[in-house]
Design an enzyme around this catalytic site. Structure first.
Site, short mmCIF file in Angstrom:
data_model
loop_
_atom_site.label_atom_id
_atom_site.label_comp_id
_atom_site.label_asym_id
_atom_site.label_seq_id
_atom_site.Cartn_x
_atom_site.Cartn_y
_atom_site.Cartn_z
N ARG A 88 -0.88 23.46 4.81
CA ARG A 88 -0.51 22.07 4.77
C ARG A 88 -1.29 21.36 5.87
NH1 ARG A 88 -0.44 17.27 4.00
NH2 ARG A 88 1.41 16.08 3.46
N CYS A 129 7.52 24.13 4.46
CA CYS A 129 7.25 22.70 4.55
C CYS A 129 8.49 21.95 4.04
CB CYS A 129 6.04 22.34 3.71
SG CYS A 129 5.58 20.61 3.89
N TYR A 157 8.97 12.89 7.27
CA TYR A 157 9.79 14.07 7.53
C TYR A 157 11.20 13.71 8.02
CZ TYR A 157 5.38 16.38 6.81
OH TYR A 157 4.20 16.79 6.26
N HIS A 208 0.83 -1.22 0.00
CA HIS A 208 0.00 0.00 0.00
C HIS A 208 0.86 1.27 0.00
CE1 HIS A 208 -2.69 2.94 2.30
NE2 HIS A 208 -3.09 2.93 1.05
N HIS A 210 -7.77 8.26 -3.29
CA HIS A 210 -8.36 6.98 -3.73
C HIS A 210 -9.47 7.14 -4.78
CE1 HIS A 210 -6.60 6.18 0.28
NE2 HIS A 210 -6.11 5.14 -0.37
C1 HEM Z 1 -2.38 6.11 -1.24
C2 HEM Z 1 -4.76 2.07 -2.46
C3 HEM Z 1 -6.67 1.83 2.02
C4 HEM Z 1 -4.50 6.01 3.15
C5 HEM Z 1 -2.88 5.04 -1.96
C6 HEM Z 1 -2.57 4.76 -3.35
C7 HEM Z 1 -3.21 3.62 -3.68
C8 HEM Z 1 -3.95 3.19 -2.52
C9 HEM Z 1 -3.16 2.92 -5.03
C10 HEM Z 1 -1.66 5.61 -4.24
C11 HEM Z 1 -2.56 6.51 -5.07
C12 HEM Z 1 -1.79 7.49 -5.95
O1 HEM Z 1 -0.82 8.12 -5.48
O2 HEM Z 1 -2.20 7.66 -7.11
C13 HEM Z 1 -5.47 1.65 -1.36
C14 HEM Z 1 -6.25 0.45 -1.30
C15 HEM Z 1 -6.78 0.37 -0.04
C16 HEM Z 1 -6.33 1.53 0.70
C17 HEM Z 1 -6.44 -0.52 -2.46
C18 HEM Z 1 -7.64 -0.69 0.59
C19 HEM Z 1 -7.61 -1.95 0.24
C20 HEM Z 1 -6.30 2.96 2.69
C21 HEM Z 1 -6.76 3.34 4.00
C22 HEM Z 1 -6.14 4.53 4.31
C23 HEM Z 1 -5.30 4.89 3.20
C24 HEM Z 1 -7.73 2.53 4.84
C25 HEM Z 1 -6.27 5.40 5.54
C26 HEM Z 1 -6.68 5.09 6.71
C27 HEM Z 1 -3.70 6.37 2.08
C28 HEM Z 1 -2.86 7.55 2.05
C29 HEM Z 1 -2.25 7.57 0.79
C30 HEM Z 1 -2.73 6.41 0.05
C31 HEM Z 1 -2.68 8.54 3.20
C32 HEM Z 1 -1.30 8.64 0.25
C33 HEM Z 1 0.13 8.30 0.53
C34 HEM Z 1 1.04 9.48 0.19
O3 HEM Z 1 1.04 9.91 -0.97
O4 HEM Z 1 1.69 9.95 1.09
N1 HEM Z 1 -3.73 4.08 -1.48
N2 HEM Z 1 -5.53 2.29 -0.14
N3 HEM Z 1 -5.43 3.93 2.24
N4 HEM Z 1 -3.60 5.71 0.87
FE1 HEM Z 1 -4.59 3.99 0.37
N1 MTE Z 2 -0.50 20.69 12.83
C1 MTE Z 2 -1.60 19.93 12.84
N2 MTE Z 2 -2.31 19.84 13.98
N3 MTE Z 2 -2.00 19.22 11.75
C2 MTE Z 2 -1.28 19.27 10.57
O1 MTE Z 2 -1.68 18.64 9.58
N4 MTE Z 2 0.73 20.15 9.42
C3 MTE Z 2 2.13 20.53 9.69
C4 MTE Z 2 2.20 21.74 10.58
N5 MTE Z 2 1.34 21.60 11.73
C5 MTE Z 2 -0.09 20.07 10.52
C6 MTE Z 2 0.25 20.79 11.70
C7 MTE Z 2 2.93 20.78 8.51
S1 MTE Z 2 3.61 19.44 7.71
C8 MTE Z 2 3.26 22.07 8.12
S2 MTE Z 2 4.31 22.34 6.82
C9 MTE Z 2 2.70 23.24 8.80
O2 MTE Z 2 1.79 22.87 9.82
C10 MTE Z 2 1.97 24.13 7.81
O3 MTE Z 2 1.40 25.23 8.45
P1 MTE Z 2 0.38 26.16 7.66
O4 MTE Z 2 -0.72 25.28 7.11
O5 MTE Z 2 -0.09 27.17 8.62
O6 MTE Z 2 1.17 26.79 6.52
#
Ligand code: HEM
Ligand code: MTE
Length: 467
Positions: free
Chosen positions: A139, A186, A322, A40, A65
Site C-alpha cells: 500500500r 490496511c 483513516y 474534486h 486521471h
Molecule cells: C481523483 C479530477 C487535480 C489528486 C480525481 C477524480 C477526478 C479528478 C474526476 C476521480 C476519478 C475517479 O475515481 O474515477 C481532477 C481534475 C483536476 C484534478 C479535473 C484539475 C483540475 C488533481 C491534483 C491532484 C489530484 C492537482 C494532486 C496533487 C487526486 C487524487 C484522487 C483524485 C489523489 C483520488 C482520490 C481517491 O480516490 O482517494 N480527480 N483532479 N487531482 N485526484 Fe484529481
Molecule cells: N509509509 C509511507 N512512508 N508511505 C505510505 O504510503 N502507507 C501506509 C503504511 N506506511 C505508507 C506508509 C499504509 S496505508 C499501509 S496499509 C501500510 O504502510 C502498508 O504496508 P505494506 O505496503 O508494507 O504492506
C-alpha cells in the site's frame, strides 16, 4: 470557428485563488476550474497544489486521471490556450516519478499501478502462515524512494528534556535486536464489499490487504529512551515521517500515542528486517515502523524522522483520512475533526477457499481462511456456516499460538465439512471471535462509511455444487 484566447504562463500563474479564479493547464490548454475545486474527488487541497500551473507533474503521480471521463470533465472548463512558447516542455509531461519503482511479483493483483497498490490473490494468501515477501500486500501513496543505506540517517528530534539523535543503520543495529511475528492490515481491506452497498472513495481492496511477516529491528522504546524521552502525564504522540514525497515535498506521515511507543510490552519496532531479509523497497527499505495490533497506516515506511509532540501528526493521512463515520455521513457533512484516528483495528476474518462463484465437488468441501484482531487480542474461535448463517461449525485454528494481550499475528483456519446430499449451492459464511468476545457484524450496510474503511462484516461466499 473562433480562434481560442491565448494566455501567457505568467497570466495563468496569477490565477491561484477564488478571487482571481483558479486556473490550471494541461498541455497547451488553459482551464478555469474555480467552480470544480470544491467538488474534486481527491479533495480541494490536492487540486490547489496545481493552481496557476501545469497539471502534468501531479497527474503523473495519480494515474486515476488517465481516464476519458476525467478528460471530458476538465474539457468543460477550458477557457483558452497557452502562448506556444509557454507550452509545458514535453520532458515534464513524460517524466515519470514512478520510473524508479521496484519490479513486482506477477501474482499480485494490482489495484493501482501509480502509486503501486496490490494484494496477493486469495489462493496464495493463506498458503503460508508467514507471507513470502514478494507477495506481501503493498500500500503506497507515493513513489518508492531509492535510499542509500550507507548515507541513511534516522532523525530523532529532541525537545526540552530530550536530545536529538541522528542514527545510521549501524547505530540502529547496536540496539538489542527484537523479532516478532506481526500481521499488517490496511484499514481499507475488504472495501470492495462496502462498494457493493453504496459507492465509496478509495481503492477496491478485496480480502488481501492483509499479510504476516517476521519483523526484526530496534524497539522504539529503547531508541526514545536513549534520546532521554520519558512517559509524561500530559497527552503526547510520537510522529513519524516517511522519506517518500510528492513534487511539493509533502511526505507521508502518521502518529501513535506516546504511551504505546514507550511501552516495552507493546513491542513497537523500528524494523530493518522482514522475514530474515533487509526490508524490500516496497515495504520501507531501509527502516520502517511496525506497530503491532495497529492499522497499517501508522506503520510508516522509509522512516526519516521521529518526534514527540503534544498533538497527533498533522499529516493528511492522520487527520483527513483513516477515520470511521456513521453510514449517514456523506462528503458534504463529514467533519474529520469529530472522529478519532483509527489505531487498533476490530476483529476480522475472511474465507480464501473456495472463492465466490466457484463450483465445488459434492461429498466434502475444504474451507480455508484467516482471522485476526487488533490491539493484541487473540482470535479464540472461527465459526463457519454452509447455509448462510442458520447453522454453524467451529473451524480448526492453525498457525502460531498467540501470547495473551500480544496476539499480534493472524490465525489461519480450516474446516472439512460435509456437503449435505442434494445441495445445489452453498452460502458459506465465516465469523471470528476474539478474546474480548468481540464479534463481527453480520452485514455491511450498518457499518458502511464514506471512505470504505473498517469493513469487517461476516465474509460470505456463494458456491455451486457439482452434480
Ligand atoms: C481523483 C479530477 C487535480 C489528486 C480525481 C477524480 C477526478 C479528478 C474526476 C476521480 C476519478 C475517479 O475515481 O474515477 C481532477 C481534475 C483536476 C484534478 C479535473 C484539475 C483540475 C488533481 C491534483 C491532484 C489530484 C492537482 C494532486 C496533487 C487526486 C487524487 C484522487 C483524485 C489523489 C483520488 C482520490 C481517491 O480516490 O482517494 N480527480 N483532479 N487531482 N485526484 Fe484529481
Ligand atoms: N509509509 C509511507 N512512508 N508511505 C505510505 O504510503 N502507507 C501506509 C503504511 N506506511 C505508507 C506508509 C499504509 S496505508 C499501509 S496499509 C501500510 O504502510 C502498508 O504496508 P505494506 O505496503 O508494507 O504492506
Amino acid at each position: 470557428q473562433e480562434s481560442p484566447r491565448i494566455y501567457t504562463k505568467e497570466e495563468v500563474s496569477s490565477h491561484t485563488s477564488p478571487e482571481t479564479g483558479i486556473w490550471v493547464t494541461l498541455g497547451y490548454e488553459v482551464f478555469d476550474v474555480t467552480e470544480f475545486v470544491g467538488l474534486h474527488p481527491g479533495g480541494p487541497s490536492k487540486l490547489m497544489l496545481a493552481a496557476g500551473g501545469p497539471l502534468e507533474p501531479f497527474w503523473a503521480l495519480y494515474a486515476v486521471h488517465n481516464q476519458s471521463h476525467v478528460r471530458e470533465l476538465l474539457a468543460q472548463y477550458k477557457i483558452g490556450e497557452l502562448n506556444p512558447e509557454d507550452k509545458v516542455p514535453s520532458t515534464l509531461e513524460t517524466s515519470d516519478p514512478y520510473a524508479d519503482d521496484p519490479i513486482r511479483h506477477p501474482a499480485l493483483k494490482v489495484n493501482s499501478q501509480r502509486p503501486f497498490n496490490a494484494e496477493p490473490p486469495p489462493e496464495l494468501l493463506t498458503e503460508n502462515y508467514i507471507t513470502p515477501n514478494p507477495i506481501f500486500f503493498t500500500r503506497n501513496h507515493l513513489p518508492v524512494p531509492n535510499l542509500d543505506p550507507d548515507t541513511y540517517r534516522l532523525h530523532v528530534v529532541g525537545n526540552p528534556g530530550s536530545k536529538s539523535l541522528s542514527l545510521s543503520l549501524d547505530d540502529l543495529y547496536k540496539f538489542p535486536k527484537h523479532e516478532i511475528t506481526v500481521t499488517l492490515q490496511c484499514a481499507g481491506n475488504r472495501r470492495s464489499e462496502m462498494t457493493q452497498v453504496k459507492e465509496v472513495k478509495g481503492l477496491e481492496w478485496r480480502t488481501g490487504a492483509i499479510s504476516t511477516a517476521r519483523w526484526a529491528g530496534a524497539r522504539l522504546c529503547d531508541v526514545l529512551a536513549q534520546a532521554g524521552h520519558k512517559l509524561c502525564e500530559t497527552e503526547a504522540h510520537v510522529c513519524f515521517e516517511g522519506l517518500d514525497s510528492d513534487p511539493t515535498g509533502t511526505t507521508y506521515g502518521a502518529s501513535i500515542p506516546l504511551a504505546r511507543a514507550m511501552d516495552p510490552e507493546a513491542e513497537v519496532l523500528l524494523a530493518y528486517e522482514m522475514n530474515g531479509q533487509p526490508l524490500p523497497r516496497d515495504h520501507g527499505f531501509p527502516v520502517r515502523v511496525v506497530v503491532p495490533g495497529v492499522v497499517g497506516a501508522r506503520n510508516v515506511k522509509w522512516l526519516g524522522r521521529v518526534s514527540v509532540e503534544p498533538e497527533e501528526s498533522y499529516s493528511h493521512w492522520q487527520r483527513r483520512d483513516y477515520k470511521g463515520f456513521s453510514p449517514s455521513v456523506d462528503w458534504d457533512t463529514v467533519d474529520f475533526d469529530s472522529a478519532p484516528s483509527i489505531q487498533e483495528l476490530p476483529v476480522q476474518s475472511a474465507i480464501t477457499e473456495p472463492q465466490d462463484g466457484e463450483t465445488v465437488q459434492s461429498g466434502e468441501v475444504t474451507i480455508k481462511g484467516y482471522a485476526w484482531s487488533g490491539g493484541g487480542r487473540a482470535v479464540i474461535r472461527v465459526d463457519v456456516s454452509l447455509d448462510g448463517g442458520l447453522t454453524w461449525q467451529a473451524a480448526e485454528l492453525d498457525g502460531e499460538e498467540q501470547r495473551p494481550r500480544k496476539a499480534w499475528a493472524w490465525r489461519l483456519w480450516q474446516l472439512q465439512a460435509v456437503v449435505p446430499a442434494g445441495q445445489k449451492e452453498l452460502n458459506i459464511v465465516c465469523k471470528a471471535v476474539d478474546d474480548s468476545y468481540n464479534v463481527q457484524p453480520d452485514t455491511v450496510a450498518p457499518i458502511w462509511n464514506l471512505r470504505g474503511v473498517l469493513s469487517n462484516a461476516w465474509h460470505r461466499v456463494h458456491v455451486h455444487v457439482a452434480s
